[in-house]
Motif scaffolding. Structure first.
Motif, mmCIF file in Angstrom:
data_model
loop_
_atom_site.group_PDB
_atom_site.id
_atom_site.type_symbol
_atom_site.label_atom_id
_atom_site.label_comp_id
_atom_site.label_asym_id
_atom_site.label_seq_id
_atom_site.Cartn_x
_atom_site.Cartn_y
_atom_site.Cartn_z
ATOM 1 N N TRP A 97 0.813 -1.218 0.000
ATOM 2 C CA TRP A 97 0.000 0.000 0.000
ATOM 3 C C TRP A 97 0.848 1.270 0.000
ATOM 4 C CZ3 TRP A 97 -1.383 -4.017 3.408
ATOM 5 C CH2 TRP A 97 -0.639 -4.087 4.591
ATOM 6 N N ASN A 98 2.126 1.119 -0.180
ATOM 7 C CA ASN A 98 2.983 2.299 -0.293
ATOM 8 C C ASN A 98 4.232 1.898 -1.072
ATOM 9 O OD1 ASN A 98 4.161 4.774 -0.088
ATOM 10 N ND2 ASN A 98 4.695 4.606 2.084
ATOM 11 N N TYR A 99 4.385 2.462 -2.278
ATOM 12 C CA TYR A 99 5.583 2.190 -3.074
ATOM 13 C C TYR A 99 5.872 3.404 -3.947
ATOM 14 C CZ TYR A 99 2.489 1.201 -7.053
ATOM 15 O OH TYR A 99 1.549 1.296 -8.037
ATOM 16 N N ARG A 100 7.008 3.405 -4.657
ATOM 17 C CA ARG A 100 7.428 4.513 -5.503
ATOM 18 C C ARG A 100 7.399 4.062 -6.959
ATOM 19 N NH1 ARG A 100 7.989 4.411 -0.156
ATOM 20 N NH2 ARG A 100 8.118 6.544 0.626
ATOM 21 N N GLY A 101 6.772 4.860 -7.792
ATOM 22 C CA GLY A 101 6.795 4.572 -9.216
ATOM 23 C C GLY A 101 8.124 4.968 -9.825
ATOM 24 N N LEU A 102 8.709 4.097 -10.636
ATOM 25 C CA LEU A 102 10.034 4.332 -11.203
ATOM 26 C C LEU A 102 9.940 4.515 -12.708
ATOM 27 C CD1 LEU A 102 12.233 1.716 -9.281
ATOM 28 C CD2 LEU A 102 12.035 4.160 -8.858
ATOM 29 N N LYS A 103 10.752 5.454 -13.207
ATOM 30 C CA LYS A 103 10.970 5.634 -14.629
ATOM 31 C C LYS A 103 12.460 5.539 -14.886
ATOM 32 C CE LYS A 103 6.973 8.495 -15.859
ATOM 33 N NZ LYS A 103 6.543 9.793 -16.469
ATOM 34 N N LEU A 104 12.847 4.499 -15.627
ATOM 35 C CA LEU A 104 14.258 4.259 -15.885
ATOM 36 C C LEU A 104 14.580 4.590 -17.332
ATOM 37 C CD1 LEU A 104 13.483 2.100 -13.494
ATOM 38 C CD2 LEU A 104 15.796 1.280 -13.968
ATOM 39 N N PRO A 105 15.626 5.364 -17.570
ATOM 40 C CA PRO A 105 16.012 5.689 -18.951
ATOM 41 C C PRO A 105 16.635 4.467 -19.634
ATOM 42 C CG PRO A 105 17.602 6.594 -17.412
ATOM 43 C CD PRO A 105 16.482 6.038 -16.574
ATOM 44 N N GLU A 106 16.651 4.485 -20.969
ATOM 45 C CA GLU A 106 17.206 3.370 -21.731
ATOM 46 C C GLU A 106 18.723 3.272 -21.567
ATOM 47 O OE1 GLU A 106 16.019 3.878 -25.730
ATOM 48 O OE2 GLU A 106 13.872 3.549 -25.342
ATOM 49 N N GLN A 107 19.376 4.366 -21.169
ATOM 50 C CA GLN A 107 20.829 4.321 -21.009
ATOM 51 C C GLN A 107 21.261 3.432 -19.853
ATOM 52 O OE1 GLN A 107 18.951 6.889 -21.430
ATOM 53 N NE2 GLN A 107 19.796 8.387 -22.865
ATOM 54 N N ILE A 108 20.354 3.115 -18.945
ATOM 55 C CA ILE A 108 20.683 2.261 -17.808
ATOM 56 C C ILE A 108 20.163 0.857 -18.105
ATOM 57 C CG2 ILE A 108 20.362 1.865 -15.343
ATOM 58 C CD1 ILE A 108 19.968 4.829 -14.971
ATOM 59 N N PRO A 109 21.030 -0.097 -18.390
ATOM 60 C CA PRO A 109 20.552 -1.465 -18.658
ATOM 61 C C PRO A 109 19.960 -2.087 -17.402
ATOM 62 C CG PRO A 109 22.953 -1.418 -18.528
ATOM 63 C CD PRO A 109 22.497 0.008 -18.466
ATOM 64 N N HIS A 110 18.768 -2.607 -17.534
ATOM 65 C CA HIS A 110 18.080 -3.166 -16.380
ATOM 66 C C HIS A 110 17.117 -4.254 -16.848
ATOM 67 C CE1 HIS A 110 15.310 -0.086 -17.900
ATOM 68 N NE2 HIS A 110 14.330 -0.821 -17.389
ATOM 69 N N TRP A 111 16.712 -5.093 -15.901
ATOM 70 C CA TRP A 111 15.748 -6.165 -16.146
ATOM 71 C C TRP A 111 14.695 -6.122 -15.048
ATOM 72 C CZ3 TRP A 111 20.950 -6.450 -16.556
ATOM 73 C CH2 TRP A 111 21.471 -6.799 -17.807
ATOM 74 N N VAL A 112 13.444 -6.002 -15.451
ATOM 75 C CA VAL A 112 12.346 -5.965 -14.494
ATOM 76 C C VAL A 112 11.995 -7.404 -14.117
ATOM 77 C CG1 VAL A 112 9.972 -5.259 -14.080
ATOM 78 C CG2 VAL A 112 11.488 -3.801 -15.457
ATOM 79 N N LEU A 113 12.108 -7.740 -12.851
ATOM 80 C CA LEU A 113 11.839 -9.093 -12.368
ATOM 81 C C LEU A 113 10.391 -9.264 -11.918
ATOM 82 C CD1 LEU A 113 15.098 -9.628 -10.282
ATOM 83 C CD2 LEU A 113 14.715 -9.977 -12.727
ATOM 84 N N ALA A 114 9.729 -8.190 -11.545
ATOM 85 C CA ALA A 114 8.318 -8.248 -11.138
ATOM 86 C C ALA A 114 7.729 -6.852 -11.255
ATOM 87 C CB ALA A 114 8.178 -8.785 -9.716
#
Length: 703
Positions: A480-497
């Motif tokens: 019931w409390n979290y932060r929405g994230l916006k990640l740029p394409e320059q940062i390689p990342h993988w969303v696990l959930a």
């Protein structure tokens, strides 16, 4: 002219039967008795005119009609140039398959195996034999796929020299894998065979003790070719008694638990087990009674840790190859976990309260959990080996540099967005430049009551333990409390959930050799149910095991088992039980040459202490030396032939193809139809002639 079914030509004999019956001379039936025959003239009896052939033309027509009918049933045809018959004769071959597993070291089994193999080699042409051995794997000594020059250059002496170089090893017996791989090789070879009969012309000579511990599971998943047969040469030891040892557990108190297995055909049932610190010196012996065909579990007495690590021996068994167990206690690792958070030992509103309790010390590991608060003294990473970092607060500049240095060294960091101020610390850890356009941004979350996890990547090590259906339900885990994230394409990342609003919930960012895991939520009860759920402890410990240095390294293995080596060792030498040394490559992480029982020692220049030992023991399946039931393999499709028979009667595919071509040619010509038409015409002509001749005879008689 040829006939498709020439056996019907025997019916031509029926043509002569009416003629023979017609020509039989009948003796007069009326006999008159006189008182005296003295004055009568002797004359031979006269045959009846009905026994003479009067109409040769009618007889010929009838006989010819019968002959044509018989020929029609024989299906005649004419061979021509359109008929192409297969004339290639398949070349026979023999495959010698020899068992080299540990159980072949009993008594004189290996000498018997070599003697039997030499007899087969002498009876087989040198260029028609291939030699394979097997234990857990199939090994080619003289493979099937050899060049024609090499096969033609084979000789009896060379084949015998190949056998002399063979010796039995220490691995287990996987008979099913050996047979299936060999059959697969033959099936590949049969694809290029023009006659299609290579499997029928192949003899597999299997030389083995055929013991009950042989693995046959591979045959249950393989369709055995019906044309391929195996000739079994089953060897029998002079002494059938045998018992073996298996290590079950080795606890912290250096008190091992072992199992003693006695073969079903063994005659002995009383044995003695003891420690052997030095050759011939036994300590703390115990008497054990094990009925034949059964096993017993025994807990040994503890030995003193400062003393040299002994081995366990079994006395009273004449087969010595499986009477030893080598021991090497596992080293209990000391793992250090650092938490950058707010120290609060008894406050359930603090993230540190739950994080500390998620990593308890056990018999397999010792945990040193350190909490670094805002006012704590700086941590010296160079002096402490850290296995996991947890971050739940904003980092100071010097702390950010320490975490970055830890990531560059290959560490694992779990970062939780506890508040909006922690975004600056996350950007400093996730980015490697000062580009302000490539920064992670937080946006207000879209929460309508609570959020749930979706799109979970169960292939990632973080969620692999939840792959089973009974553990993959995350619907009871509410946020019931979290932060929405916006990640740029320059940062390689993988969303696990993700959350059900498609906002990233858990993601992984790679930094050099390290791994940065980011959770956009906190785990305290004020933010989510994560810390109070059954998923919390397994997930945090799964993150800990993502660091290769934190994984517990086992010290007990079986023959042929792969040993995973520590990743932080660069120069390594493996000392084997026979005192030979194997040098490993700097990037080699697996050691697969565990080919003999005993203690192996890993030596390194970059690890303290510089040496590490592990023990390798024999597979307990090799101790089951009673004979394997042949019906078990026959039920899986394997065809056994009698060892006294050279070959089996069969019709080759080339002959079947030839017969099919003959049938096709006969159906095209259909000569039998014309023969029946001619036979019917002859019978009609014979009927007309018979009526005409019968009429003439009647008119002559009346005249």
């Amino acid at each position: 002219m040829s006939f498709l079914t020439p056996l019907y030509l025997v019916g031509i004999i029926a043509v002569g039967l009416p003629i023979l019956l017609h020509l039989v001379r009948h003796q007069p039936k009326n006999v008159l008795y006189f008182s005296s025959l003295r004055f009568l003239e002797h004359k031979p009896p006269q045959t009846n005119r009905k026994n003479k052939i009067e109409h040769w033309l009618l007889l010929s027509l009838r006989a010819l009609a019968v002959i044509l009918l018989v020929a029609a049933f024989a299906r005649p045809f004419f061979k021509n140039q359109d008929l192409k018959l297969a004339s290639t004769q398949p070349q026979s071959q023999t495959i010698l398959l020899v068992d080299t597993s540990a159980s072949m070291q009993r008594d004189s089994l290996w000498e018997k195996a070599l003697s039997q193999a030499n007899e087969i080699i002498k009876e087989t042409p040198p260029n028609q034999i291939s030699v394979y051995t097997f234990d857990t794997q199939l090994k080619a000594v003289k493979p099937l796929r050899q060049s024609q020059e090499t096969r033609s250059a084979s000789s009896l002496e060379r084949n015998q020299n190949l056998l002399e170089e063979l010796t039995p090893g220490w691995k287990a017996t996987d008979l099913g894998t050996a047979l299936t791989e060999l059959a697969a090789l033959l099936q590949e070879q049969a694809i290029s065979d023009p006659t299609g009969s290579i499997l029928r012309h192949t003899k597999v000579e299997l030389i083995t003790d055929f013991q009950a511990g042989s693995r046959t599971e591979a045959l249950s998943e393989f369709s055995w070719p019906k044309e391929l047969s195996v000739r079994l040469h089953q060897l029998e030891a002079d002494n059938l008694d045998n018992a073996g040892l298996q290590l079950l557990t080795l606890d912290d108190e250096s008190q091992p638990t072992i199992r003693i297995v006695n073969a079903a055909n063994s005659q002995k049932e009383k044995f003695t087990i003891a420690y052997e610190v030095q050759p011939g010196k036994l300590e703390k012996s115990q008497q054990v009674y094990v009925p034949r065909g059964q096993s017993r579990v025994v807990r040994m007495a503890a030995w003193q840790q400062p003393a040299p690590v002994p081995r366990i021996v079994l006395c009273g068994d004449l087969q010595n190859f499986d009477n030893h167990i080598y021991l090497q206690p596992a080293v209990r690792p000391n793992l250090t976990i650092v938490h950058y958070g707010t120290p609060a030992e008894n406050s359930i509103e603090s993230a540190n309260y739950f994080a500390r309790r998620a990593f308890p010390s056990t018999s397999q590991r010792s945990i040193d959990f350190q909490t670094i608060g805002p006012d704590s003294p700086p941590l010296l990473i160079t002096a402490t080996e850290i296995h996991l970092m947890l971050i739940s607060r904003q980092l100071a500049p010097d702390e950010t540099e320490q975490v970055q240095r830890y990531l560059e060294q290959g560490g694992v960091v779990l970062f939780t967005l506890h508040d909006d101020q922690s975004t600056d610390s996350l950007n400093q850890l996730a980015t490697q430049n000062t580009d302000t356009t490539a920064l992670i941004e937080t946006v207000p979350p879209e929460i309508n009551g609570y959020a749930l996890l979706t799109d979970i990547n169960f292939e990632h090590p973080l969620f692999q333990i939840f792959q089973a259906p009974e553990f993959s339900d995350f619907t009871r885990l509410k946020f019931w409390n979290y932060r929405g994230l916006k990640l740029p394409e320059q940062i390689p990342h993988w969303v696990l959930a993700r959350f059900d609003h498609q906002a990233p919930a858990i993601l992984e960012i790679t930094r050099n050799k390290g791994k940065l895991l980011v959770m956009s939520f906190g785990w305290t009860p004020q933010e989510s149910q994560f810390a109070l759920s059954t998923k919390f402890v397994p997930m945090l410990n799964a993150i800990l095991t993502m660091n290769d240095r934190a994984q517990n390294t086992p010290a007990q293995f079986t023959i042929g088992q792969k040993v995973k080596l520590p990743v932080d060792q660069q120069t390594r030498l493996i000392s084997t039980p026979d005192r030979s040394q194997i040098k490993l490559a700097s990037d080699q992480q697996d050691f697969t040459e565990t080919i003999q029982p005993g203690l192996y020692q890993v030596e390194s220049d970059t690890q303290l202490p510089p040496t590490r030992q592990f023990a390798v023991n024999l597979d307990i399946s090799e101790s089951q030396t009673e004979p394997l039931a042949r019906e078990k393999l026959e039920a899986l499709g394997v065809h056994f032939m009698d060892s006294r028979l050279e070959s089996q009667e069969y019709t080759s595919p080339a002959e079947l193809q030839r017969q099919a071509q003959l049938r096709e040619l006969e159906q095209k010509q259909q000569i039998w139809r014309w023969l029946i038409i001619v036979a019917l015409a002859l019978l009609g002509l014979e009927t007309v002639l018979a009526r005409w001749l019968t009429g003439n005879s009647s008119a002559t008689g009346k005249a």
